[in-house]
Design a protein around this motif. Structure first.
Motif, PDB file in Angstrom:
ATOM      1  N   HIS A 327       0.810  -1.216   0.000  1.00 35.31           N
ATOM      2  CA  HIS A 327       0.000   0.000   0.000  1.00 35.31           C
ATOM      3  C   HIS A 327       0.844   1.267   0.000  1.00 35.31           C
ATOM      4  N   GLU A 328       2.149   1.145   0.283  1.00 29.10           N
ATOM      5  CA  GLU A 328       3.044   2.303   0.279  1.00 29.10           C
ATOM      6  C   GLU A 328       3.765   2.465  -1.055  1.00 29.10           C
ATOM      7  N   ASP A 329       3.680   1.488  -1.925  1.00 23.02           N
ATOM      8  CA  ASP A 329       4.438   1.503  -3.161  1.00 23.02           C
ATOM      9  C   ASP A 329       3.912   2.580  -4.115  1.00 23.02           C
ATOM     10  N   GLU A 330       4.818   3.410  -4.630  1.00 24.11           N
ATOM     11  CA  GLU A 330       4.417   4.533  -5.476  1.00 24.11           C
ATOM     12  C   GLU A 330       3.686   4.072  -6.727  1.00 24.11           C
ATOM     13  N   TYR A 331       4.199   3.028  -7.380  1.00 25.13           N
ATOM     14  CA  TYR A 331       3.561   2.525  -8.594  1.00 25.13           C
ATOM     15  C   TYR A 331       2.151   2.033  -8.297  1.00 25.13           C
ATOM     16  N   VAL A 332       1.981   1.325  -7.197  1.00 26.53           N
ATOM     17  CA  VAL A 332       0.666   0.806  -6.806  1.00 26.53           C
ATOM     18  C   VAL A 332      -0.294   1.949  -6.516  1.00 26.53           C
ATOM     19  N   ARG A 333       0.169   2.946  -5.776  1.00 25.67           N
ATOM     20  CA  ARG A 333      -0.690   4.076  -5.414  1.00 25.67           C
ATOM     21  C   ARG A 333      -1.120   4.867  -6.643  1.00 25.67           C
ATOM     22  N   GLU A 334      -0.163   5.158  -7.524  1.00 26.46           N
ATOM     23  CA  GLU A 334      -0.480   5.964  -8.705  1.00 26.46           C
ATOM     24  C   GLU A 334      -1.477   5.266  -9.621  1.00 26.46           C
ATOM     25  N   GLY A 335      -1.403   3.946  -9.686  1.00 22.28           N
ATOM     26  CA  GLY A 335      -2.305   3.187 -10.550  1.00 22.28           C
ATOM     27  C   GLY A 335      -3.595   2.777  -9.878  1.00 22.28           C
ATOM     28  N   HIS A 336      -3.800   3.201  -8.612  1.00 26.17           N
ATOM     29  CA  HIS A 336      -4.983   2.813  -7.836  1.00 26.17           C
ATOM     30  C   HIS A 336      -5.168   1.291  -7.860  1.00 26.17           C
ATOM     31  N   LEU A 337      -4.052   0.592  -7.742  1.00 23.73           N
ATOM     32  CA  LEU A 337      -4.100  -0.867  -7.723  1.00 23.73           C
ATOM     33  C   LEU A 337      -4.499  -1.412  -6.357  1.00 23.73           C
ATOM     34  N   LEU A 338      -4.517  -0.546  -5.365  1.00 25.90           N
ATOM     35  CA  LEU A 338      -4.983  -0.923  -4.037  1.00 25.90           C
ATOM     36  C   LEU A 338      -5.512   0.351  -3.378  1.00 25.90           C
TER      37      LEU A 338
END
Length: 386
Positions: A327-338
């Motif tokens: 949930h802290e990963d920049e790529y994950v956050r930017e892509g709304h993957l979680l």
């Protein structure tokens, strides 16, 4: 987020009946729901995905929350004449039915393909099970581990890692779910052309075996065999993530220039001149030793420094994502993957995003996973079944 309506994606107007349990069928139905289909889940009295750890409401387990969103839940007793009649009435209104019930149970309930096709000739009937229905194993119970074994995946792991482990993810279920999805979509295209539905059988073992053999059939593609099975790169003992100065990363050179640039960045000019990385291609016999040298050199730099080096020299590289910190990963956050959302009964939860992107008809999360039977009266009343 509770239940929201609005633009629903490319499958808007398609109704799916989810008559499946555990992960494979429900995950496939959820994907169709994410793409806009109206998914109605006929709840079994006992579903393994609803057993186990939960925070607030019995049955609302983490796994359930991850495979049953974008659905309405209808609780029906299929062994009861009324419940079975209601299920058949629902199926009569549907475009797609997904089930992983064993054929014998479907026959006893009057829910096999012939039974329901009499009522709905346009129905796409997707039936998933462990083994082909015309095989000697047709009635055998199948779980992800048994399918990993029967499809050769355990043999691949044993040969590559020296131990016959099961992959630590329910790969067979999830790969089969994806095959269910694309098979259903293909059958819907056929129906649009002909007006007729059809039955689709998705055997898990056949599906994962075909998946594994893409690269691992290798030398046995030829008859007679021109080498062993097993994709050499994947089977290498050194085919693994490496430890950098401060963490873990995938640094995986794929050609001689990649290796030379990596060795130079690690301060190993002796290896830059190594004849094994100065040929036109990498000899398969050298790959184990070269991967071991990669692991040895990785400790020379931090993960961030390797990211810079590999980007500059086009060497395949990625930091190892720690799931506890996803949930802290920049790529994950930017892509709304979680994303964090408000569930009506479970409070604040994290929900996995929709990975595919459509320019004109994006999918959406309109409903979070329901409690068992949450929509029974609503659905049956809307369809004038009660």
């Amino acid at each position: 987020m509770g239940e929201t309506m609005g633009a629903t994606g490319p499958l808007d107007g398609i109704r799916v009946i989810d008559l499946s349990t555990v992960v494979m069928g429900p995950y496939a139905a959820q994907i169709l729901g994410d793409l806009g289909a109206d998914v109605i889940k006929i709840e079994s009295p006992v579903d393994a995905v609803r057993t186990g750890e939960y925070r607030t409401t019995p049955g609302m387990t983490p796994l359930n929350l991850n495979v049953n969103r974008n659905k309405r839940s209808v609780a029906l007793n299929l062994k009861d004449e009324t419940g079975r009649a209601q299920a058949l009435a629902l199926i009569s209104t549907a475009d797609v039915l997904i089930t992983n019930m064993r054929p014998g149970a479907l026959d006893r309930l009057g829910l096999n393909y012939d039974d329901v096709a009499e009522r709905n000739r346009r129905l796409v009937y997707a039936h998933a099970q462990g083994y082909r229905s015309d095989s000697a194993r047709a009635g055998n119970a199948a779980y992800d581990e048994t399918v990993q074994a029967a499809s050769g995946l355990v043999d691949i792991a044993d040969r590559a890692m020296g131990t016959p482990v099961y992959l630590p993810t329910i790969l067979a279920d999830k790969v089969s779910a994806l095959v269910i999805v694309y098979s259903v979509l293909a059958a819907l295209v056929h129906r649009d052309r002909t007006g007729l539905g059809q039955q689709i059988e998705i055997p898990m073992t056949d599906t994962l075996l075909a998946f594994n053999l893409v690269e691992h059939l290798a030398g046995h593609v030829y008859e007679p065999a021109h080498g062993t099975t097993g994709f050499p790169l994947s089977m290498s003992k050194g085919h693994r993530a490496v430890r950098t100065k401060d963490g873990l990363a995938c640094v995986i050179p794929y050609n001689p220039r990649n290796f030379r640039d990596m060795f130079a960045a690690a301060g190993r000019p002796d290896l830059v001149e190594d004849p094994r990385v100065n040929a036109e291609t990498i000899d398969g016999a050298d790959i184990d030793a070269l991967f071991e040298l990669t692991a040895e050199c990785a400790a020379a730099l931090t993960t961030a420094e390797w990211a810079d080096v590999c980007t500059k020299h086009s060497i395949p590289m990625a930091p190892v994502l720690q799931l506890d910190r996803v949930h802290e990963d920049e790529y994950v956050r930017e892509g709304h993957l979680l994303d964090t959302v408000e569930h009506p009964t479970e409070g604040r939860i994290r929900t996995v995003g929709i990975p595919m992107r459509f320019s004109a008809t994006p999918g959406s999360i309109r409903r979070l996973a329901p409690v068992p039977g949450q929509h029974t009266e609503e659905v049956l009343a809307d369809l004038a079944i009660i």
